[in-house]
Design an enzyme around this catalytic site. Structure first.
Site, PDB file in Angstrom:
ATOM      1  N   ASP A  80       0.871  -1.136   0.115  1.00 48.19           N
ATOM      2  CA  ASP A  80       0.156   0.217  -0.023  1.00 48.19           C
ATOM      3  C   ASP A  80       0.705   1.201  -0.053  1.00 48.19           C
ATOM      4  O   ASP A  80       2.185   1.202   0.335  1.00 48.19           O
ATOM      5  CB  ASP A  80      -0.944  -0.107   1.137  1.00 48.19           C
ATOM      6  CG  ASP A  80      -0.235  -0.117   2.544  1.00 48.19           C
ATOM      7  OD1 ASP A  80       0.787  -0.863   2.779  1.00 48.19           O
ATOM      8  OD2 ASP A  80      -0.643   0.767   3.440  1.00 48.19           O
ATOM      9  N   GLU A 147      -0.175  -1.025   5.727  1.00 48.84           N
ATOM     10  CA  GLU A 147       1.031  -0.788   6.583  1.00 48.84           C
ATOM     11  C   GLU A 147       1.031   0.694   7.065  1.00 48.84           C
ATOM     12  O   GLU A 147       1.270   0.946   8.248  1.00 48.84           O
ATOM     13  CB  GLU A 147       2.458  -1.114   5.779  1.00 48.84           C
ATOM     14  CG  GLU A 147       3.556  -0.851   6.826  1.00 48.84           C
ATOM     15  CD  GLU A 147       4.505   0.506   6.764  1.00 48.84           C
ATOM     16  OE1 GLU A 147       5.121   0.668   7.433  1.00 48.84           O
ATOM     17  OE2 GLU A 147       3.588   1.389   5.787  1.00 48.84           O
TER      18      GLU A 147
END
Length: 485
Positions: A80, A147
């Site tokens: 991400d 994350e």
């Protein structure tokens, strides 16, 4: 065929995958498409893979000839990215590819984040897994989701399936600096009760704005002493409240709790007689902060302009509760690391404020490489929240990664870097969370860990870039390192 900007840029093996990633929407919480891309990669290369409901993926490449007896190595990165853009930029992160260009040694996105954090780490790992020119020990690639919002992806990851004993995290952003530990700490979301009333009549409505700040990563850039737009706006409102009869009709600031807020805005109502005083105090603060932040935020702008009248306003008690909470919330370096004096050990960052119907929602992030210190910072927030009559929840609490002075992978990296580049690398304990902390705690056997990466700058902010030359160095180093482990 769609033209590829990085088709001729070395290392082409790495940038092929990085350019693919720039075309896939992958904001934290929206990783289904990029996870599907990774699954297709694993299938195309005949790799064993496992996914979960959180969109994490684990891939395995078996040991090559001559490496069958070597311990397994884990590569790790997150899929991400933080999605930020400049005001007025027409970009939809749910569907639009990232617009970037090559500028000398830089691959840069001018108006948005680039996603080199951590797209370049993912690309490096994929290039290694696809590399048919070299044999390696047994490899695992852990690619995690979500994350950036608090490591919820790795929290959901089944670490019991991990087999390797050495972990190389590819989420660092300084080539030649190896990370050997990292900070942990809770992210706190506070809910401050507020009440609204009818806005006063016969007043002047003014929009007060703080903008033009550089922002950046709330951990890795905290030592750069950049301004926090929310704190500056609160400072202005406090000064005004002590001078004029001030009604607050709106307040918003920051976009991501893990980014230093670059912009904040409040709308206030004052009498016509006090409007000029508001403008004068705004100009005074502009003059003061232009000097205070002339090096860290040279384009800082504190402005006052007329705004449409609002129908409702915060009650005086709610206004004071909000301003007191923001004013007394820490957002600064708390302590330097006494063992590594150039490294920040502990800090707090006030990241987001928004007003809802019955509450003000405030996000605060703590960071420390010492557990007892981030626990004490959390207690400070908790007590302030309680005294303000507010509630809170802990969104996440990333474990710290404690430095291991006997790390074998650290020693191997030091020897190889000296051999390849003729100088000693640097080592540091990162003032940010890395998934190493979570994995080191969850994997049932001991992991020997290190983190590395190329030069990535302006993380979490428009203008993010990665340098080509450091990607080239890291690619050569990583391949050699894997053969020596």
């Amino acid at each position: 065929m769609e033209q590829r900007i990085l088709a001729q840029t070395e290392p082409v093996e790495v940038f092929r995958y990085f350019e693919d990633l720039t075309r896939i929407p992958r904001e934290s919480g929206n990783e289904a498409a990029v996870c599907a891309y990774l699954v297709e990669f694993a299938k195309a290369h005949g790799l064993e893979y496992h996914t979960d409901e959180a969109h994490n993926i684990l891939m395995r490449r078996p040991a090559g000839k001559g490496f069958e007896d070597r311990p397994g190595v884990i590569l790790q990165a997150h899929m991400d990215m933080v999605c930020e853009k400049n005001a007025g930029v027409d970009h939809d992160f749910e569907k639009d590819p990232i617009a970037f260009e090559i500028d000398g040694d830089k691959i840069i996105a001018r108006d948005t984040t680039l996603g080199a954090d951590d797209g370049i780490g993912v690309a490096m790992a994929l290039a290694v897994l696809a590399d048919e020119t070299q044999a390696y020990p047994a490899l695992e690639f852990i690619c995690t989701a979500d994350e950036e919002r608090g490591m919820t992806g790795v929290e959901a990851f089944d670490a019991a399936q991990v087999q390797g004993s050495t972990l190389i995290n590819l989420d660092s952003d300084d080539e030649g600096i190896f990370i050997i530990g990292c900070a942990g700490g809770p992210v706190v979301k506070s809910f401050l009760p507020i009440q609204w009333e009818d806005a006063p009549q016969d007043t002047v409505s003014l929009r007060l704005s703080v903008k033009g700040l550089l922002g950046g990563h709330s951990g890795e850039d905290i030592h750069r002493c950049r301004a926090n737009s929310i704190k500056l706006l609160c400072r202005l409102l406090y000064n005004l409240k002590e001078t004029v009869e001030l009604t607050v009709t709106g307040f918003t600031g920051g976009l991501k709790y893990n980014a230093i807020p670059r912009e904040a805005e409040a709308v206030v109502a004052v009498s016509a007689a006090d409007a000029e005083q508001v403008r004068a105090l705004t100009a005074q603060l502009q003059e003061a902060v232009s000097k205070e932040y002339r090096f860290s935020d040279p384009d800082i702008a504190v402005t006052c302009e007329e705004a449409p009248a609002a129908a409702r306003a915060l009650t005086a008690a709610s206004r004071d509760r909000l301003l007191n909470y923001l004013y007394f919330t820490q957002s600064c370096i708390v302590r330097q690391n006494p063992e590594f004096p150039d490294i920040v050990e502990s800090s707090v960052s006030l990241g987001v404020v928004r007003l809802e119907e019955t509450q003000g929602v405030i996000h605060i992030m703590t960071r420390s490489s010492v557990k007892s210190v981030y626990e004490e910072m959390f207690n400070h927030i908790r007590r302030l929240t309680t005294l303000s009559g507010a509630a809170y929840e802990v969104l996440s609490c990333c474990p710290e990664w404690e430095y291991d002075p006997d790390s074998q992978v650290k020693q191997a990296c030091g020897r190889l870097y000296q051999e390849m580049f003729g100088r000693e690398p640097r080592y540091m304990i990162l003032h940010a969370g890395l998934e190493c902390g979570e994995l080191g705690e969850k994997v049932p056997h001991k992991l020997d860990m290190i983190s590395m990466g190329p030069d990535v700058r302006n993380l979490h902010a428009p203008g993010e870039y990665v340098t080509i030359s450091t990607c080239q160095k890291l690619w050569k180093f990583l391949r050699q390192l894997l053969q020596q482990l």
